[in-house]
Design an enzyme around this catalytic site. Structure first.
Site, short mmCIF file in Angstrom:
data_model
loop_
_atom_site.label_atom_id
_atom_site.label_comp_id
_atom_site.label_asym_id
_atom_site.label_seq_id
_atom_site.Cartn_x
_atom_site.Cartn_y
_atom_site.Cartn_z
N CYS A 7 0.79 -1.23 0.00
CA CYS A 7 0.00 0.00 0.00
C CYS A 7 0.82 1.28 0.00
O CYS A 7 0.45 2.27 -0.57
CB CYS A 7 -0.89 0.02 1.22
SG CYS A 7 -2.58 -0.27 0.82
N LEU A 8 1.96 1.23 0.70
CA LEU A 8 2.81 2.42 0.74
C LEU A 8 3.48 2.59 -0.58
O LEU A 8 4.04 3.35 -1.01
CB LEU A 8 3.82 2.30 1.86
CG LEU A 8 3.24 2.55 3.25
CD1 LEU A 8 4.18 2.09 4.34
CD2 LEU A 8 2.97 4.04 3.43
#
Lengths: 95, 112, 119, 129
Positions: free
Chosen positions: B111-112
Site C-alpha cells: 500500500c505504501l
C-alpha cells in the site's frame, strides 16, 4: 456543515439513528438507495426532523422502489442536484 | 511453487521475495542467513534495529514503516542516535524492507 | 481545516473487514503527514477493548494495532461517550488513551473536517 | 467548477452504491466539474475485476467505468492491498505469485493509498459511496 447521506434502511441499520446524533444546525440529510425507506419508518419522525434540517430524497431511487408521492417536507432531487448539494455543503458523510 | 531456506537441515518456508511465512520459525541463526541473503553482515547496530523491529511487530501486530520506525526508536534511544539516515546507512535497500525480512517478519504491505 | 481528514469507525472488529482496512487507511494518512482524527462510534467502540485475544493464527489483535497508531502520527483518537454507555464499557477497559466526547463535542469535532469517511 | 475525489468502498455488484457513484460521476462531468480521481478501496475494488461476467441485459459497471474513464480521461485508482486480498491482481502481481492470469487492467490502475491522500489534497470535495 456536512451533508448527511443515508443509504441504508432504518429497519436494519443504525445509519439514520447515528446520523441524528451528529446533526447540528444547518445540516441537511439526503436519502438515497435503501435509505429511501426512512420515509416509511414512523419511529424516525422525519416530519419533526424537517423542522430543523433540510431533507432531500433522490427521486430516481424512490421511484425505483415504487415511491412517487413524496411528503411535502422532503425535496425530491435528481443526480445533478445531488452533485450541487455536495458542493453547497463543505463536507459529506455517507452513513 | 514453494520457496524455502534450509536451516539446521530443515526447510523453512518463505515467500517468493524471501520473507519467512511464519514468524515463529525465526531464531538468531536464521537472522544471519536472511541477512547474508541481503548482503548484510550483522553488526551490533544492525542487531539492535532487527530486535527492535521484531519486538514492535510482536507488541503491535504491525510492521513499522520507516517514519514509524524512526519515531519509535527515537523514543527509546533518543533522537541523537536514531535518524532515517542512520537506518538507511545500516539497511541500504530500505530499512523497513530489509530489517523486517531479517527479523523474520512478513513482507510489508504494498500500500505504501 | 481545509484538508483535515476524519475517519468515523462504526463497525465492530473481526465480524467484517471494516476495522482492519480503516486502520490501514488511518496509518497511511498519518504517514503522509495528513491532519487526521479517528472516531470510534457505535459498535466500533468494541475495537478499543484492551482484552482482545484472537484465537486464530493470521488474525491480528486490533487493540494492538490501534496502540501503534501513535507511531504513525495518528494522535487524535476520539470515542463517543454515549456509545460506551450504551454498551456498558468503562474507560479503563480501553487499550488507548482516547478522548471521550459528549454528543455535542462529537458533533463539533466532526464538523471541523472537510474530508469525512465512514467505515 | 469544483473538483472531486470519489471514494468507493462498496462492492460493485452486491450493493447499489457503486452504481450511485457512477451516476453521480456522470452527472458531475455533465455539469462541467472535474473528477480528480475515482479511488476504489475496501469492497469497492471489485469494480476493477475484469473477470466479472454479466448477462447482456444486466448492468456491467466494470465496463461502464472503463468507457467513462476513456471518454473523460479519468483516473481509476485501485488500492493494491485491498484488491489483492480479494483476488484482484495485475500482470505484475501475477508474476510475483507465479500465475499467468490477471484481472486488473487499464484504465484501472493499481496504486498505494498514498494516491488517495494526494488526490484528496488536490480536490475541493470528497464523496464516499
Amino acid at each position: 456543515m456536512p451533508l448527511h447521506i443515508i443509504k441504508q434502511s432504518p429497519f436494519d441499520s443504525p445509519s439514520l439513528a447515528q446520523c441524528k446524533l451528529t446533526l447540528s444546525a444547518g445540516d441537511a440529510i439526503l436519502f438515497i438507495e435503501n435509505g429511501i425507506y426512512c420515509l416509511n419508518h414512523t419511529d424516525s419522525e422525519l416530519q419533526k426532523l424537517a423542522e430543523n434540517y433540510s431533507l432531500y430524497i433522490l427521486s430516481p431511487d424512490a421511484e425505483t422502489r415504487g415511491i412517487s408521492n413524496f411528503p411535502d417536507y422532503v425535496t425530491a432531487i435528481d443526480y445533478e442536484e445531488f452533485v450541487k448539494l455536495t458542493i453547497e455543503f463543505s463536507a459529506s458523510i455517507s452513513w | 511453487m514453494d520457496y524455502f531456506l534450509t536451516h539446521k537441515d530443515k526447510k523453512v518456508a518463505t515467500d517468493k521475495a524471501g520473507y519467512l511465512l511464519d514468524v515463529e520459525d525465526w531464531d538468531n541463526e536464521l537472522a544471519l542467513i536472511l541477512a547474508s541473503g541481503e548482503g548484510i553482515e550483522l553488526s551490533d547496530e544492525h542487531w539492535e534495529v532487527v530486535t527492535f523491529v521484531r519486538d514492535f511487530y510482536m507488541e503491535f501486530n504491525t510492521s513499522p514503516a520507516i517514519r514509524a520506525l524512526v519515531k519509535a526508536m527515537q523514543m527509546k534511544y533518543g533522537p541523537d542516535k536514531i535518524s532515517s539516515r542512520y537506518l538507511q546507512r545500516l539497511f541500504p535497500k530500505g530499512p523497513a524492507k530489509q530489517a523486517t525480512k531479517i527479523a523474520g517478519l512478513p513482507k510489508p504491505a504494498k500500500c505504501l | 481545516m481545509s484538508n483535515s481528514i476524519a475517519i468515523i469507525n462504526r463497525s465492530a472488529p473481526y465480524g467484517s473487514s471494516h476495522a482492519t482496512e480503516s486502520l490501514d487507511l488511518a496509518m497511511i494518512a498519518g504517514t503522509f503527514g495528513q491532519d487526521i482524527s479517528v472516531y470510534f462510534f457505535g459498535d466500533a467502540v468494541f475495537q478499543l477493548i484492551e482484552q482482545q485475544k484472537p484465537q486464530t493464527k493470521g488474525v491480528k489483535n486490533l487493540s494492538k494495532v490501534i496502540k501503534s497508531l501513535i507511531f504513525f502520527d495518528v494522535e487524535n483518537i476520539y470515542v463517543c461517550q454515549k456509545s460506551m454507555q450504551e454498551r456498558s464499557i468503562q474507560l479503563s477497559e480501553l487499550c488507548v488513551d482516547a478522548t471521550l466526547l459528549s454528543n455535542d463535542d462529537l458533533k463539533a469535532s466532526i464538523n471541523k473536517h472537510s474530508r469525512i469517511m465512514v467505515f | 467548477m469544483t473538483s472531486f475525489t470519489l471514494l468507493i468502498t462498496s462492492p460493485a455488484f452486491d450493493s447499489q452504491s457503486s452504481h450511485t457513484a457512477y451516476e453521480f460521476c456522470s452527472a458531475a462531468l455533465k455539469l462541467g466539474h472535474k473528477i480528480d480521481s475515482i479511488f476504489f478501496y475496501h469492497q469497492g475494488v471489485t469494480n476493477s475485476n475484469n473477470f466479472s461476467v454479466h448477462h447482456s441485459d444486466e448492468v456491467n459497471l466494470h465496463q461502464l467505468w472503463k468507457s467513462l474513464a476513456t471518454e473523460y480521461e479519468l483516473r481509476l485508482n485501485v488500492c493494491v492491498s485491498a484488491a489483492n486480498r480479494r483476488g484482484i491482481i495485475t500482470e505484475q502481481d501475477a508474476e510475483e505469485i507465479d500465475t499467468t492470469y490477471y484481472n486488473l487492467d487499464k484504465p484501472f490502475e493499481s496504486v498505494g493509498l498514498g494516491e488517495l491522500m494526494t488526490s484528496m489534497n488536490a480536490s475541493d470535495r470528497l464523496v464516499q459511496f
